[in-house]
Design a protein around this motif. Structure first.
Motif, PDB file in Angstrom:
ATOM      1  N   TRP A  89       0.873  -1.185   0.000  1.00  0.00           N
ATOM      2  CA  TRP A  89       0.000   0.000   0.000  1.00  0.00           C
ATOM      3  C   TRP A  89       0.907   1.230   0.000  1.00  0.00           C
ATOM      4  N   ILE A  90       0.692   2.114  -0.957  1.00  0.00           N
ATOM      5  CA  ILE A  90       1.526   3.326  -1.040  1.00  0.00           C
ATOM      6  C   ILE A  90       0.670   4.558  -0.778  1.00  0.00           C
ATOM      7  N   ASN A  91       0.935   5.218   0.340  1.00  0.00           N
ATOM      8  CA  ASN A  91       0.244   6.467   0.677  1.00  0.00           C
ATOM      9  C   ASN A  91       1.026   7.623   0.065  1.00  0.00           C
ATOM     10  N   ASN A  92       0.643   7.975  -1.170  1.00  0.00           N
ATOM     11  CA  ASN A  92       1.390   9.006  -1.903  1.00  0.00           C
ATOM     12  C   ASN A  92       0.632  10.338  -1.989  1.00  0.00           C
ATOM     13  N   ALA A  93      -0.706  10.283  -1.953  1.00  0.00           N
ATOM     14  CA  ALA A  93      -1.499  11.509  -2.164  1.00  0.00           C
ATOM     15  C   ALA A  93      -1.083  12.596  -1.181  1.00  0.00           C
ATOM     16  N   GLY A  94      -1.000  13.803  -1.687  1.00  0.00           N
ATOM     17  CA  GLY A  94      -0.640  14.908  -0.794  1.00  0.00           C
ATOM     18  C   GLY A  94      -0.935  16.233  -1.454  1.00  0.00           C
ATOM     19  N   LEU A  95      -1.047  17.255  -0.636  1.00  0.00           N
ATOM     20  CA  LEU A  95      -1.241  18.604  -1.192  1.00  0.00           C
ATOM     21  C   LEU A  95      -0.644  19.626  -0.242  1.00  0.00           C
ATOM     22  N   GLU A  96      -0.533  20.857  -0.753  1.00  0.00           N
ATOM     23  CA  GLU A  96       0.031  21.952   0.049  1.00  0.00           C
ATOM     24  C   GLU A  96      -0.615  23.251  -0.401  1.00  0.00           C
ATOM     25  N   ASN A  97      -0.627  24.254   0.473  1.00  0.00           N
ATOM     26  CA  ASN A  97      -0.940  25.613   0.025  1.00  0.00           C
ATOM     27  C   ASN A  97      -0.173  26.582   0.906  1.00  0.00           C
ATOM     28  N   GLN A  98       0.215  27.693   0.277  1.00  0.00           N
ATOM     29  CA  GLN A  98       1.094  28.635   0.978  1.00  0.00           C
ATOM     30  C   GLN A  98       0.288  29.721   1.679  1.00  0.00           C
ATOM     31  N   VAL A  99       0.488  29.837   2.968  1.00  0.00           N
ATOM     32  CA  VAL A  99      -0.210  30.889   3.719  1.00  0.00           C
ATOM     33  C   VAL A  99       0.542  31.111   5.050  1.00  0.00           C
ATOM     34  N   HIS A 100       0.676  32.402   5.424  1.00  0.00           N
ATOM     35  CA  HIS A 100       1.303  32.671   6.726  1.00  0.00           C
ATOM     36  C   HIS A 100       0.460  32.033   7.834  1.00  0.00           C
ATOM     37  N   THR A 101       1.140  31.523   8.837  1.00  0.00           N
ATOM     38  CA  THR A 101       0.428  30.756   9.864  1.00  0.00           C
ATOM     39  C   THR A 101      -0.592  31.618  10.616  1.00  0.00           C
ATOM     40  N   HIS A 102      -0.259  32.903  10.840  1.00  0.00           N
ATOM     41  CA  HIS A 102      -1.231  33.734  11.584  1.00  0.00           C
ATOM     42  C   HIS A 102      -2.471  34.029  10.746  1.00  0.00           C
ATOM     43  N   GLU A 103      -2.394  33.751   9.446  1.00  0.00           N
ATOM     44  CA  GLU A 103      -3.561  33.966   8.579  1.00  0.00           C
ATOM     45  C   GLU A 103      -4.180  32.647   8.103  1.00  0.00           C
ATOM     46  N   MET A 104      -3.648  31.547   8.596  1.00  0.00           N
ATOM     47  CA  MET A 104      -4.112  30.236   8.140  1.00  0.00           C
ATOM     48  C   MET A 104      -5.480  29.932   8.758  1.00  0.00           C
ATOM     49  N   SER A 105      -6.446  29.615   7.898  1.00  0.00           N
ATOM     50  CA  SER A 105      -7.769  29.266   8.435  1.00  0.00           C
ATOM     51  C   SER A 105      -7.734  27.827   8.935  1.00  0.00           C
ATOM     52  N   LEU A 106      -8.686  27.505   9.786  1.00  0.00           N
ATOM     53  CA  LEU A 106      -8.785  26.122  10.259  1.00  0.00           C
ATOM     54  C   LEU A 106      -9.057  25.198   9.069  1.00  0.00           C
ATOM     55  N   LYS A 107      -9.780  25.748   8.084  1.00  0.00           N
ATOM     56  CA  LYS A 107     -10.085  24.967   6.878  1.00  0.00           C
ATOM     57  C   LYS A 107      -8.785  24.619   6.127  1.00  0.00           C
ATOM     58  N   ASP A 108      -7.893  25.631   5.978  1.00  0.00           N
ATOM     59  CA  ASP A 108      -6.583  25.384   5.323  1.00  0.00           C
ATOM     60  C   ASP A 108      -5.832  24.273   6.062  1.00  0.00           C
ATOM     61  N   HIS A 147      10.551  18.199   4.279  1.00  0.00           N
ATOM     62  CA  HIS A 147       9.975  19.059   5.325  1.00  0.00           C
ATOM     63  C   HIS A 147       9.440  18.251   6.504  1.00  0.00           C
ATOM     64  N   ASP A 148       9.830  16.988   6.585  1.00  0.00           N
ATOM     65  CA  ASP A 148       9.634  16.278   7.859  1.00  0.00           C
ATOM     66  C   ASP A 148      10.795  16.613   8.790  1.00  0.00           C
ATOM     67  N   GLN A 149      11.818  17.291   8.235  1.00  0.00           N
ATOM     68  CA  GLN A 149      12.903  17.766   9.107  1.00  0.00           C
ATOM     69  C   GLN A 149      13.341  19.202   8.832  1.00  0.00           C
ATOM     70  N   ILE A 150      13.092  19.724   7.626  1.00  0.00           N
ATOM     71  CA  ILE A 150      13.443  21.131   7.342  1.00  0.00           C
ATOM     72  C   ILE A 150      12.208  22.002   7.610  1.00  0.00           C
ATOM     73  N   PRO A 151      12.292  22.928   8.547  1.00  0.00           N
ATOM     74  CA  PRO A 151      11.136  23.809   8.785  1.00  0.00           C
ATOM     75  C   PRO A 151      10.794  24.579   7.501  1.00  0.00           C
ATOM     76  N   TRP A 152       9.508  24.853   7.279  1.00  0.00           N
ATOM     77  CA  TRP A 152       9.098  25.504   6.019  1.00  0.00           C
ATOM     78  C   TRP A 152       8.062  26.596   6.302  1.00  0.00           C
ATOM     79  N   PRO A 153       8.558  27.806   6.662  1.00  0.00           N
ATOM     80  CA  PRO A 153       7.644  28.909   6.950  1.00  0.00           C
ATOM     81  C   PRO A 153       6.649  29.136   5.810  1.00  0.00           C
ATOM     82  N   THR A 154       5.452  29.480   6.163  1.00  0.00           N
ATOM     83  CA  THR A 154       4.262  29.666   5.313  1.00  0.00           C
ATOM     84  C   THR A 154       3.662  28.330   4.815  1.00  0.00           C
TER      85      THR A 154
END
Ligand code: NAD
Length: 261
Positions: A89-108, A147-154
């Protein structure tokens, strides 16, 4: 080529494009039978199925949201009804979106966590339950990220999800090792796929990214799929709980290259 993969059955999530599509093609060359999941891109999934059949494998496409329990169960049921078993079983699906954390909605936040982390949990749980119930060995590959080890702001939700995938991988690898179930992750760096298409079409952004890579180039989906094929095969039979970085050296602290520090 890994002869032991011939005829084995795999589910791959997010297989309609990018890394998932490349893994599907590579596993087809190993003559595997594949359930190719897609979320919305049925045309891409059909193309992947065609590619698999042309390359020596067999496949069916299935529309499913990896964050939905019933959909995930449907993927497992399809593997069993179409091909009679489940080996990988390969769990490959993934997504990302760029947003500053203080502006990140709970939905994001919830969207990224539910696909990248909860989707990995649901897929793994379905596969583990099948192997435990049937007293069989199994193999899970999770798609993490540098980015499981490199921090990634936004992209804090993305980094949190991939950090979670790494520890989830290690934990279930330990939990199921005695049953002959292996669990590993792949952590790609900057790979040329649709997720990066916009960024890499801008020469300045492409150059900025390359500067973060000691090998000075963007990786290909095929370089990730080669790692997946090895992890799928018994050639990696003593490897479990590992995360393999396919990143051209991105996690090697490139700023220290010239002996700084
Ligand atoms: P991509 O956008 O080309 O493909 C992602 C796939 O996931 C698509 O097929 C998409 O339909 C699918 N997906 C998204 N939400 C889904 C859902 N709810 N249910 C089912 N499928 C869904 O991206 P990619 O670069 O091929 O990424 C594949 C994996 O690799 C992701 O987990 C990503 O985080 C990881 N990754 C990619 C890179 C890179 O540079 N491309 C780097 C590190 C990690």
């Amino acid at each position: 080529m890994y002869d032991d993969l011939n005829g084995k059955v795999a589910v791959i999530t997010g297989g309609s494009k990018g890394i998932g599509k490349a893994i599907a093609k590579r596993l087809a060359k190993e003559h595997m039978k594949l359930v190719v999941n897609y979320n919305s891109d049925s045309k891409g999934a059909d193309e992947t199925v065609e590619l698999i059949k042309k390359n020596g494998g067999d496949a069916v496409a299935i529309k499913a949201n990896v964050a939905n329990e019933e959909d995930v169960q449907k993927m497992l049921d399809t593997a069993v009804s179409e091909f009679g078993d489940l080996d990988l079983w390969i769990n490959n699906a993934g997504l990302e979106n760029q947003v500053h954390t203080h502006e990140m909605s709970l939905k994001d936040w919830n969207k990224v966590i539910s696909v990248n982390l909860t989707g990995t949990f649901l897929g793994s749980r379905a596969a583990l339950k099948y192997w435990v119930d049937n007293d069989k060995p199994g193999n899970i590959i999770n798609m993490s990220s540098v980015h499981d080890q490199i921090p990634w702001p936004t992209f804090s939700h993305y980094a949190a999800s991939k950090g979670g995938v790494k520890m989830f991988t290690e934990t279930i690898a330990l939990e199921y090792a005695k049953r002959g179930i292996r669990v590993n992750a792949i952590a790609p760096g900057a790979i040329n796929t649709p997720i990066n298409a916009e960024k890499f079409s801008d020469p300045e952004q492409l150059n900025d990214t390359k500067q973060l890579v000691p090998m000075d180039r963007i990786g290909t989906p095929e370089e990730v799929s080669a790692t997946a094929a090895w992890l799928a095969s018994t050639e990696s039979g003593y490897v479990t709980g590992d995360t393999i970085y396919v990143d051209g050296g991105m996690t090697l602290y490139p700023d220290f290259e010239e002996g700084k520090g």
